[in-house]
Design an enzyme around this catalytic site. Structure first.
Site, PDB file in Angstrom:
ATOM      1  N   THR A  85      -5.696   8.409  -3.822  1.00  0.00           N
ATOM      2  CA  THR A  85      -5.544   8.341  -2.365  1.00  0.00           C
ATOM      3  C   THR A  85      -4.575   9.415  -1.887  1.00  0.00           C
ATOM      4  O   THR A  85      -4.777  10.037  -0.847  1.00  0.00           O
ATOM      5  CB  THR A  85      -5.062   6.935  -1.956  1.00  0.00           C
ATOM      6  OG1 THR A  85      -6.023   5.993  -2.440  1.00  0.00           O
ATOM      7  CG2 THR A  85      -4.952   6.787  -0.448  1.00  0.00           C
ATOM      8  N   GLU A 103       0.829  -1.213   0.000  1.00  0.00           N
ATOM      9  CA  GLU A 103       0.000   0.000   0.000  1.00  0.00           C
ATOM     10  C   GLU A 103       0.858   1.256   0.000  1.00  0.00           C
ATOM     11  O   GLU A 103       0.507   2.264  -0.616  1.00  0.00           O
ATOM     12  CB  GLU A 103      -0.890   0.021   1.255  1.00  0.00           C
ATOM     13  CG  GLU A 103      -2.100  -0.860   1.180  1.00  0.00           C
ATOM     14  CD  GLU A 103      -3.155  -0.270   0.266  1.00  0.00           C
ATOM     15  OE1 GLU A 103      -2.929  -0.263  -0.957  1.00  0.00           O
ATOM     16  OE2 GLU A 103      -4.184   0.170   0.768  1.00  0.00           O
TER      17      GLU A 103
HETATM   18  N1  HSE Z   1      -7.608   4.958   5.336  1.00  0.00           N
HETATM   19  C1  HSE Z   1      -7.163   5.270   4.021  1.00  0.00           C
HETATM   20  C2  HSE Z   1      -7.549   6.701   3.709  1.00  0.00           C
HETATM   21  C3  HSE Z   1      -7.800   4.351   3.034  1.00  0.00           C
HETATM   22  O1  HSE Z   1      -8.689   7.062   3.998  1.00  0.00           O
HETATM   23  O2  HSE Z   1      -6.725   7.446   3.188  1.00  0.00           O
HETATM   24  C4  HSE Z   1      -7.364   4.602   1.629  1.00  0.00           C
HETATM   25  O3  HSE Z   1      -7.864   3.588   0.819  1.00  0.00           O
END
Ligand code: HSE
Length: 292
Positions: A168, A120
């Site tokens: 993201t 990730e």
């Molecule tokens: N927790 C992470 C965010 C998930 O909200 O940035 C991203 O898929």
């Protein structure tokens, strides 16, 4: 050769930023791994043209490296990239589970979570585990720095995915640096309510606990039509509505009897905002499954 199906996931669930996650019944990535002298990657399926096949830049390359398990890895994407449905996490989770099996590493599902989270980091810049944990372990997961607690649940859900892309990295860029104590107090109460709701498999409590006044409002600005879609889902009987992961997907918890109507009204609301979208009627489901 080992084949693994790893599901899409929804992280945060509003009140559990970077902590809560849920495995979704659909969609999913299918990943095939075969032993090789060095890692090579082929990507096909939804949005594959946007995914690098260079192992240094692909989420599964980092997983193969961490497990010291070079392989030819074929990724068949069912989860669209930059959707908020844990696309990179599904590939990373499938690769971690598949390579663990292929090389007989003997690691537990929980032990594979931080390894998949390294994948990730390649994509989002942060090794958050809230998508890889449910994709590997299934159900509802609470990812802490010292491990993961997983709870079986089967809450009915609608995830509505607009035809827009939110990276993201961009969505993490708008997360506030701090929070007022009154917001923290409210969000802690909501998160606790949601966790109890999952343990009881109670859609009402889960939905009640999704509210978040710290991260979600800033991210909502990145999603055209979000407020209208949220209102429409509540009007149709949703028990809770929030952004799925980093967005742009929107997730609604509900009772099964209302799910189809909620999906229709969310799609209509996106359409009224001039945004094409698709809806998945699903529920919280299983983690990664291995097929020899
Ligand atoms: N927790 C992470 C965010 C998930 O909200 O940035 C991203 O898929």
């Amino acid at each position: 050769m080992v084949t693994v199906r790893a599901p899409a996931t929804s992280a945060n669930l509003g009140s559990g930023f970077d902590v809560f996650g849920a495995a979704l019944g659909r969609p999913a990535d299918i990943v095939r791994v075969e032993k090789a002298d060095r890692t090579t990657i082929d990507v096909t399926g939804v949005g594959s043209q946007y995914i690098p096949e260079d192992p240094e830049k692909n989420t599964v390359g980092a997983v193969a490296e961490a497990l010291e398990a070079p392989a030819h890895i074929e990724i068949d994407k069912g989860v669209r990239p930059a959707s908020g449905l844990g696309s990179s996490a599904a590939s990373a989770a499938a690769a971690a589970v598949g390579l663990n099996e292929l090389y007989d590493r003997g690691l537990s599902r929980e032990a594979l979570v931080p390894i998949a989270a390294e994948g990730e980091a390649v994509v989002s810049g942060a090794a958050h585990a809230d998508n890889v944990a449910p994709s590997i372990m299934g159900g509802f997961t609470i990812a802490r720095s010292d491990g993961v607690t997983a709870v079986d649940a089967s809450i009915p859900l609608v995830t509505c995915l607009p035809e827009v892309v939110v990276s993201t990295r961009d969505a993490r860029g708008v997360v506030p640096d701090g929070a007022h104590m009154e917001d923290v107090v409210e969000v802690v109460g909501n998160a606790a309510t949601l966790a109890v709701g999952m343990a009881r498999d109670d859609p009402g409590l889960v939905g009640r606990g999704m509210d978040d006044s710290i991260v979600t409002p800033a991210r909502a600005e990145l999603i055209a039509g979000y407020e209208a879609v949220r209102s429409a889902a509540f009007d149709a009987g949703a028990t809770g509505v929030t952004i799925s992961g980093a967005g742009p997907a929107v997730i609604a918890a509900c009772h099964e009897r209302d799910r189809q109507t909620i999906a229709g009204t969310m799609l209509d609301a996106f359409e009224d905002a001039g945004v094409d979208a698709r809806a998945y009627q699903t529920r919280i489901g299983r983690g990664a499954e291995v097929f020899e």
